[in-house]
Design a protein around this motif. Structure first.
Motif, PDB file in Angstrom:
ATOM      1  N   THR A  55       0.835  -1.246   0.125  1.00  4.49           N
ATOM      2  CA  THR A  55       0.121   0.083  -0.004  1.00  4.49           C
ATOM      3  C   THR A  55       0.880   1.234   0.037  1.00  4.49           C
ATOM      4  O   THR A  55       0.575   2.141  -0.652  1.00  4.49           O
ATOM      5  CB  THR A  55      -0.828   0.096   1.134  1.00  4.49           C
ATOM      6  OG1 THR A  55      -1.824  -1.196   1.053  1.00  4.49           O
ATOM      7  CG2 THR A  55      -1.848   1.304   1.394  1.00  4.49           C
ATOM      8  N   SER A  56       1.874   1.343   0.965  1.00  2.00           N
ATOM      9  CA  SER A  56       2.818   2.471   1.007  1.00  2.00           C
ATOM     10  C   SER A  56       3.533   2.700  -0.333  1.00  2.00           C
ATOM     11  O   SER A  56       3.691   3.693  -0.796  1.00  2.00           O
ATOM     12  CB  SER A  56       3.709   2.463   2.038  1.00  2.00           C
ATOM     13  OG  SER A  56       4.654   1.305   1.870  1.00  2.00           O
ATOM     14  N   SER A  59       0.951   3.992  -3.013  1.00  2.00           N
ATOM     15  CA  SER A  59       0.672   5.347  -2.854  1.00  2.00           C
ATOM     16  C   SER A  59       1.685   6.226  -3.007  1.00  2.00           C
ATOM     17  O   SER A  59       1.413   7.231  -3.897  1.00  2.00           O
ATOM     18  CB  SER A  59       0.063   5.467  -1.820  1.00  2.00           C
ATOM     19  OG  SER A  59       1.112   5.261  -0.592  1.00  2.00           O
ATOM     20  N   GLN A  60       3.088   5.721  -3.024  1.00  2.40           N
ATOM     21  CA  GLN A  60       4.094   6.604  -3.299  1.00  2.40           C
ATOM     22  C   GLN A  60       4.320   6.724  -4.746  1.00  2.40           C
ATOM     23  O   GLN A  60       4.670   7.910  -5.482  1.00  2.40           O
ATOM     24  CB  GLN A  60       5.415   6.326  -2.395  1.00  2.40           C
ATOM     25  CG  GLN A  60       5.216   6.501  -1.118  1.00  2.40           C
ATOM     26  CD  GLN A  60       6.599   6.152  -0.264  1.00  2.40           C
ATOM     27  OE1 GLN A  60       7.439   5.623  -0.795  1.00  2.40           O
ATOM     28  NE2 GLN A  60       6.531   6.549   0.973  1.00  2.40           N
ATOM     29  N   GLY A  63       1.512   8.865  -6.501  1.00  2.00           N
ATOM     30  CA  GLY A  63       1.849  10.215  -5.866  1.00  2.00           C
ATOM     31  C   GLY A  63       2.745  11.108  -6.672  1.00  2.00           C
ATOM     32  O   GLY A  63       2.806  12.015  -6.972  1.00  2.00           O
ATOM     33  N   GLY A  77      -3.913  13.456  -0.457  1.00  2.00           N
ATOM     34  CA  GLY A  77      -2.944  12.538   0.114  1.00  2.00           C
ATOM     35  C   GLY A  77      -3.696  11.281   0.872  1.00  2.00           C
ATOM     36  O   GLY A  77      -3.345  10.111   0.721  1.00  2.00           O
ATOM     37  N   SER A  78      -4.864  11.868   1.541  1.00  2.00           N
ATOM     38  CA  SER A  78      -5.634  10.656   2.228  1.00  2.00           C
ATOM     39  C   SER A  78      -6.225   9.767   1.191  1.00  2.00           C
ATOM     40  O   SER A  78      -6.457   8.617   1.294  1.00  2.00           O
ATOM     41  CB  SER A  78      -6.702  11.293   3.117  1.00  2.00           C
ATOM     42  OG  SER A  78      -6.084  11.911   4.184  1.00  2.00           O
ATOM     43  N   LEU A  80      -5.483   9.333  -1.777  1.00  2.00           N
ATOM     44  CA  LEU A  80      -4.731   8.184  -2.434  1.00  2.00           C
ATOM     45  C   LEU A  80      -4.175   7.074  -1.522  1.00  2.00           C
ATOM     46  O   LEU A  80      -4.165   5.971  -2.056  1.00  2.00           O
ATOM     47  CB  LEU A  80      -3.366   8.967  -2.753  1.00  2.00           C
ATOM     48  CG  LEU A  80      -2.184   8.420  -3.456  1.00  2.00           C
ATOM     49  CD1 LEU A  80      -2.461   7.967  -5.011  1.00  2.00           C
ATOM     50  CD2 LEU A  80      -0.977   9.339  -3.787  1.00  2.00           C
ATOM     51  N   LEU A  81      -4.062   7.511  -0.194  1.00  2.00           N
ATOM     52  CA  LEU A  81      -3.576   6.229   0.491  1.00  2.00           C
ATOM     53  C   LEU A  81      -4.828   5.118   0.711  1.00  2.00           C
ATOM     54  O   LEU A  81      -4.460   3.977   0.644  1.00  2.00           O
ATOM     55  CB  LEU A  81      -3.085   6.854   1.911  1.00  2.00           C
ATOM     56  CG  LEU A  81      -2.766   5.822   2.854  1.00  2.00           C
ATOM     57  CD1 LEU A  81      -1.501   5.179   2.636  1.00  2.00           C
ATOM     58  CD2 LEU A  81      -2.615   6.501   4.136  1.00  2.00           C
ATOM     59  N   TRP A  82      -5.975   5.880   0.898  1.00  2.38           N
ATOM     60  CA  TRP A  82      -6.976   4.821   1.125  1.00  2.38           C
ATOM     61  C   TRP A  82      -7.381   3.935  -0.029  1.00  2.38           C
ATOM     62  O   TRP A  82      -7.826   2.960  -0.208  1.00  2.38           O
ATOM     63  CB  TRP A  82      -8.294   5.682   1.727  1.00  2.38           C
ATOM     64  CG  TRP A  82      -8.132   5.895   3.007  1.00  2.38           C
ATOM     65  CD1 TRP A  82      -7.964   6.957   3.644  1.00  2.38           C
ATOM     66  CD2 TRP A  82      -8.102   4.931   4.120  1.00  2.38           C
ATOM     67  NE1 TRP A  82      -7.749   6.914   4.882  1.00  2.38           N
ATOM     68  CE2 TRP A  82      -7.896   5.516   5.362  1.00  2.38           C
ATOM     69  CE3 TRP A  82      -8.286   3.555   4.163  1.00  2.38           C
ATOM     70  CZ2 TRP A  82      -8.140   4.848   6.527  1.00  2.38           C
ATOM     71  CZ3 TRP A  82      -8.267   2.781   5.264  1.00  2.38           C
ATOM     72  CH2 TRP A  82      -8.265   3.476   6.319  1.00  2.38           C
ATOM     73  N   SER A  84      -5.188   3.324  -2.761  1.00  2.00           N
ATOM     74  CA  SER A  84      -4.175   2.326  -2.652  1.00  2.00           C
ATOM     75  C   SER A  84      -4.275   1.068  -1.806  1.00  2.00           C
ATOM     76  O   SER A  84      -4.100  -0.142  -2.057  1.00  2.00           O
ATOM     77  CB  SER A  84      -2.673   3.158  -2.418  1.00  2.00           C
ATOM     78  OG  SER A  84      -2.304   4.094  -3.542  1.00  2.00           O
TER      79      SER A  84
END
Length: 93
Positions: A55-56, A59-60, A63, A77-78, A80-82, A84
């Motif tokens: 996931t990290s 998202s990176q 991003g 950002g939120s 994109l993280l969720w 992913s």
């Protein structure tokens, strides 16, 4: 007294190992194979390797490609993280 014997099952997908029931288990009326599941630390490690790290990374990468910043601030950002996280969970499931 016969102790439980660990043997591998070579025809089973995943090649999992199982433990045969001992005489003590048979005397208690439990003739099924005794299964030993992974402990808490192995499950937590598997969660990290299967969900958190991909996931990290995802998202990176997204991003960086979209926002030219590996960790955008604010709502994007939120989201994109969720997003992913949902993609990684769907793929690993």
């Amino acid at each position: 007294m016969n102790k439980g014997v660990l043997s591998s099952t070579h025809g089973v997908p995943g090649n999992y190992a199982h433990v045969e029931a001992s005489d003590d288990d048979m005397s208690l009326g439990n003739s099924e194979d005794q299964l030993h599941f992974a402990g808490w630390w192995r499950r937590a490690g598997a969660y990290l390797l299967r969900i958190v790290i991909p996931t990290s990374f995802l998202s990176q990468i997204i991003g960086t490609l979209v926002f030219h910043n590996s960790a955008p601030d604010g709502w994007w950002g939120s989201a994109l993280l969720w997003g992913s996280f949902v993609v990684v969970c769907a793929v690993t499931n």
